[in-house]
Design an enzyme around this catalytic site. Structure first.
Site, PDB file in Angstrom:
ATOM      1  N   HIS A  42      38.744  47.711  34.351  1.00  0.00           N
ATOM      2  CA  HIS A  42      40.138  48.101  34.576  1.00  0.00           C
ATOM      3  C   HIS A  42      40.565  49.264  33.675  1.00  0.00           C
ATOM      4  CE1 HIS A  42      41.615  44.688  37.109  1.00  0.00           C
ATOM      5  NE2 HIS A  42      40.557  44.086  36.596  1.00  0.00           N
TER       6      HIS A  42
ATOM      7  N   CYS B 253      38.371  46.660  40.579  1.00  0.00           N
ATOM      8  CA  CYS B 253      38.145  45.203  40.598  1.00  0.00           C
ATOM      9  C   CYS B 253      38.290  44.663  42.032  1.00  0.00           C
ATOM     10  CB  CYS B 253      39.097  44.516  39.616  1.00  0.00           C
ATOM     11  SG  CYS B 253      38.574  42.844  39.176  1.00  0.00           S
TER      12      CYS B 253
ATOM     13  N   GLU C  64      43.063  51.130  34.038  1.00  0.00           N
ATOM     14  CA  GLU C  64      44.539  51.162  33.940  1.00  0.00           C
ATOM     15  C   GLU C  64      45.045  50.251  32.826  1.00  0.00           C
ATOM     16  OE1 GLU C  64      42.915  49.253  35.920  1.00  0.00           O
ATOM     17  OE2 GLU C  64      44.034  47.422  36.383  1.00  0.00           O
TER      18      GLU C  64
END
Length: 223
Positions: free
Chosen positions: A200, A86, A202
């Site tokens: 994302h 990002c 994660e």
């Protein structure tokens, strides 16, 4: 495996990233932007998401001048693996470590939701555990995710297998999410050691939080 995660004023995903890689068994160190050197034992450098320097001027435009970035440039030039997520992707573009630029979403609205992604190329470390054309479901959260590259640059990305991910629906049909050229969600450099994506992974590490499709993506770096 030793992972270094950069932290700028306004970064807000450094601890999510730390948690994700620790969950995979990695040793993780957070590096302050005023530092001048990344740890010598770094196996993977991650620039996480957020709003570095408040996104003033342009997303990532100020972070590229931070003290630590000269060391990042050297690390990447020597073959070190770098992942930008990002805002990290935006910083890598501004730093010239990845080709292209990032614009505001074509809707002019912030987009925050889970969205499907199609694997376009997996002949790289990052996506090596996923199959070509496989569809994963990964959260997106951005205002400036409208990836742009000119026609000649796009052809070069395509010919070098540098396009990693495209936005798609649940059936794998490529779709427009934010206006990105060719619906691109993630790319890498020619040497395939610098990676950037707007979604994302994660945040997709366990079913309890909605999805664990991010595990196979990040685990590719552990091979």
């Amino acid at each position: 495996m030793n992972v270094s995660v950069l932290q700028f004023p306004g970064t807000n995903c450094e601890y999510d990233t730390k948690y994700a890689f620790e969950k995979l068994g990695c040793e993780v160190t957070i590096i302050w932007h005023k530092d001048k050197e990344i740890p010598a034992n770094t196996d993977l450098l991650v620039i996480p998401g957020g709003f570095s320097y408040g996104d003033y001027l342009r997303s990532g435009a100020i972070a590229r001048f931070a003290n630590i970035m000269e060391s990042v440039q050297d690390y990447a030039a020597n073959g070190g693996k770098v992942l930008g997520i990002c805002n990290g992707f935006q910083i890598l573009l501004e730093a010239g470590l990845l080709p292209g630029a990032m614009k505001r979403n074509d809707s002019l609205h912030f987009i925050s939701k889970y969205n499907n992604l199609k694997v376009i190329n997996n002949d790289n470390t990052f996506l090596s555990l996923l199959k070509k054309d496989e569809v994963v479901n990964i959260p997106v959260a951005h205002h400036d995710g409208n990836y742009f590259i000119d026609e000649a640059g796009l052809k070069e990305l395509e010919s070098n297998n540098q396009i990693l991910l495209k936005y798609c629906d649940e059936n794998g049909e490529v779709m427009n999410l934010n206006g990105s050229v060719a619906n691109i969600a993630g790319i890498c450099n020619k040497d395939k050691n610098v990676f950037g994506l707007m979604p994302h992974p994660e945040r997709a590490m366990e079913e309890l939080l909605g999805c664990d499709d991010g595990v196979a993506m990040l685990k590719g770096f552990l091979k």
